[in-house]
Scaffold this motif. Sequence first.
Motif, mmCIF file in Angstrom:
data_model
loop_
_atom_site.group_PDB
_atom_site.id
_atom_site.type_symbol
_atom_site.label_atom_id
_atom_site.label_comp_id
_atom_site.label_asym_id
_atom_site.label_seq_id
_atom_site.Cartn_x
_atom_site.Cartn_y
_atom_site.Cartn_z
ATOM 1 N N ASP A 1 -10.052 15.385 18.225
ATOM 2 C CA ASP A 1 -8.732 15.558 18.828
ATOM 3 C C ASP A 1 -8.042 14.215 19.036
ATOM 4 N N VAL A 2 -8.800 13.231 19.501
ATOM 5 C CA VAL A 2 -8.236 11.894 19.678
ATOM 6 C C VAL A 2 -7.827 11.315 18.319
ATOM 7 N N HIS A 3 -8.622 11.563 17.289
ATOM 8 C CA HIS A 3 -8.296 11.114 15.929
ATOM 9 C C HIS A 3 -6.882 11.565 15.553
ATOM 10 N N LYS A 4 -6.619 12.839 15.737
ATOM 11 C CA LYS A 4 -5.308 13.383 15.361
ATOM 12 C C LYS A 4 -4.207 12.928 16.322
ATOM 13 N N GLY A 5 -4.533 12.906 17.614
ATOM 14 C CA GLY A 5 -3.530 12.548 18.604
ATOM 15 C C GLY A 5 -3.111 11.093 18.546
ATOM 16 N N ALA A 6 -4.037 10.208 18.163
ATOM 17 C CA ALA A 6 -3.719 8.777 18.109
ATOM 18 C C ALA A 6 -2.628 8.471 17.090
ATOM 19 N N LEU A 7 -2.491 9.339 16.099
ATOM 20 C CA LEU A 7 -1.494 9.148 15.041
ATOM 21 C C LEU A 7 -0.113 9.678 15.428
ATOM 22 N N LEU A 8 -0.014 10.398 16.549
ATOM 23 C CA LEU A 8 1.254 10.943 17.020
ATOM 24 C C LEU A 8 1.915 9.908 17.918
ATOM 25 N N LEU A 9 2.974 9.302 17.432
ATOM 26 C CA LEU A 9 3.538 8.124 18.080
ATOM 27 C C LEU A 9 4.708 8.468 18.993
ATOM 28 N N PRO A 10 4.828 7.775 20.125
ATOM 29 C CA PRO A 10 6.022 7.913 20.967
ATOM 30 C C PRO A 10 7.269 7.448 20.206
ATOM 31 N N GLU A 11 8.415 7.897 20.661
ATOM 32 C CA GLU A 11 9.658 7.574 19.964
ATOM 33 C C GLU A 11 9.909 6.071 19.905
ATOM 34 N N PHE A 12 9.592 5.346 20.980
ATOM 35 C CA PHE A 12 9.890 3.913 20.954
ATOM 36 C C PHE A 12 9.021 3.181 19.936
ATOM 37 N N VAL A 13 7.812 3.690 19.674
ATOM 38 C CA VAL A 13 6.957 3.082 18.661
ATOM 39 C C VAL A 13 7.461 3.439 17.262
ATOM 40 N N LYS A 14 7.919 4.670 17.070
ATOM 41 C CA LYS A 14 8.529 5.042 15.789
ATOM 42 C C LYS A 14 9.706 4.137 15.463
ATOM 43 N N GLU A 15 10.479 3.775 16.490
ATOM 44 C CA GLU A 15 11.615 2.887 16.276
ATOM 45 C C GLU A 15 11.160 1.499 15.828
ATOM 46 N N ILE A 16 10.043 1.041 16.369
ATOM 47 C CA ILE A 16 9.535 -0.287 16.019
ATOM 48 C C ILE A 16 9.208 -0.384 14.537
ATOM 49 N N ILE A 17 8.637 0.686 13.976
ATOM 50 C CA ILE A 17 8.144 0.605 12.596
ATOM 51 C C ILE A 17 9.128 1.165 11.575
ATOM 52 N N LYS A 18 10.347 1.417 11.984
ATOM 53 C CA LYS A 18 11.349 1.880 11.006
ATOM 54 C C LYS A 18 11.608 0.809 9.956
ATOM 55 N N PHE B 1 0.823 -1.203 0.000
ATOM 56 C CA PHE B 1 0.000 0.000 0.000
ATOM 57 C C PHE B 1 0.860 1.257 0.000
ATOM 58 N N ASN B 2 0.319 2.326 -0.556
ATOM 59 C CA ASN B 2 1.033 3.602 -0.582
ATOM 60 C C ASN B 2 1.125 4.242 0.809
ATOM 61 N N THR B 3 0.050 4.110 1.582
ATOM 62 C CA THR B 3 0.012 4.697 2.924
ATOM 63 C C THR B 3 -0.132 3.595 3.959
ATOM 64 N N VAL B 4 0.769 3.585 4.941
ATOM 65 C CA VAL B 4 0.694 2.665 6.071
ATOM 66 C C VAL B 4 0.961 3.479 7.330
ATOM 67 N N ARG B 5 -0.043 3.591 8.196
ATOM 68 C CA ARG B 5 0.098 4.411 9.407
ATOM 69 C C ARG B 5 -0.371 3.617 10.633
ATOM 70 N N LEU B 6 0.431 3.663 11.666
ATOM 71 C CA LEU B 6 0.071 3.062 12.948
ATOM 72 C C LEU B 6 -0.595 4.115 13.831
ATOM 73 N N TYR B 7 -1.592 3.701 14.601
ATOM 74 C CA TYR B 7 -2.143 4.595 15.623
ATOM 75 C C TYR B 7 -2.446 3.804 16.887
ATOM 76 N N LEU B 8 -2.578 4.512 17.997
ATOM 77 C CA LEU B 8 -2.653 3.881 19.307
ATOM 78 C C LEU B 8 -3.937 4.241 20.054
ATOM 79 N N ALA B 9 -4.343 3.342 20.933
ATOM 80 C CA ALA B 9 -5.399 3.612 21.906
ATOM 81 C C ALA B 9 -4.994 2.948 23.211
ATOM 82 N N PHE B 10 -5.574 3.409 24.297
ATOM 83 C CA PHE B 10 -5.196 2.927 25.615
ATOM 84 C C PHE B 10 -6.365 2.160 26.213
ATOM 85 N N ILE B 11 -6.180 0.831 26.307
ATOM 86 C CA ILE B 11 -7.260 -0.094 26.611
ATOM 87 C C ILE B 11 -6.857 -0.939 27.810
ATOM 88 N N PRO B 12 -7.436 -0.698 28.981
ATOM 89 C CA PRO B 12 -6.973 -1.376 30.198
ATOM 90 C C PRO B 12 -7.198 -2.878 30.216
#
Length: 281
Positions: free
Chosen positions: A264-281, A216-227
């Motif tokens: 706001d959550v839509h946009k924020g979920a796409l902003l990844l922590p550094e350790f997650v960015k490292e995972i998908i390099k 695919f041309n676009t591949v994006r990871l996003y996160l949610a916090f699920i206890p």
Amino acid sequence: MVVNVKKNEWATEIYRDSALSYKIIKKLYDKKSKFQHIEIFQTQGHGNLMVLDGCFMLTEKEEFIYHEMIVHLPLFSHPAPKKVLVIGGGDGGTVREVLKHKSVKQVDFVEIDEEVYNVSKKYFKTLTDGLEKDSRVNFLFGDGIKFVAETKEKYDVILIDSTDPSDISGGLFTDEFYKNAKNILNKNGIIVAQSENPFFDANIINRLHNRLKNIFNTVRLYLAFIPTYPSGCWSFTFVSDDLTPDIIRNKKNKISGLKYYNSDVHKGALLLPEFVKEIIK
């Protein structure tokens, strides 16, 4: 693996080197379907708890987070989603959220284990109430991998609400499956899949992400916090050839009453922590 499930004790999922527990009142259901072991517990503070093959799937108190995030981010990223395919999600929660979008005219619900849906109708009524009365839903109980390979239908959005990779769901994580899924997308089509936990499943996320970048041309990871899930952090993967997830294009589907998802959550979920960015390099 779930241990300690006696009355007034704890249901505990042991996941690798960690554990998560719910205090339970009693076990409500215990049966092996053709595909997996299904257990339902009544908990003290989280409503009913579903366990599949020893893994916590959802509680009544917390299920809205997962279901809102797997559905609304892709459906609001699409300008006008009309046809949606849901693979898995036998509890009914993903289909419930899709139906909140008035633009949606057809939902094909493909779940391999009909028993999960039947159990949900009894013990998780807020997930399933109204689904069978909504003429937009087609119940197609069967193998989602086979369905995607053989169907002549085309979809605007495909949602892959699978369990963790296993004997029955492992095929949903392969190149062949995603290439077949791509072939049944309309122009501007989107696929979103649950894609595991970045703390415990970095290797799975890395392999899947890099595999999808070749398709695919676009591949994006996003996160949610699920206890309900190990570490409380969960990932979803958005793929498309035509659209990105960072723009909310669906302006007409106004939905009230959501408890987790918003713009706001839509946009924020796409902003990844550094350790997650490292995972998908």
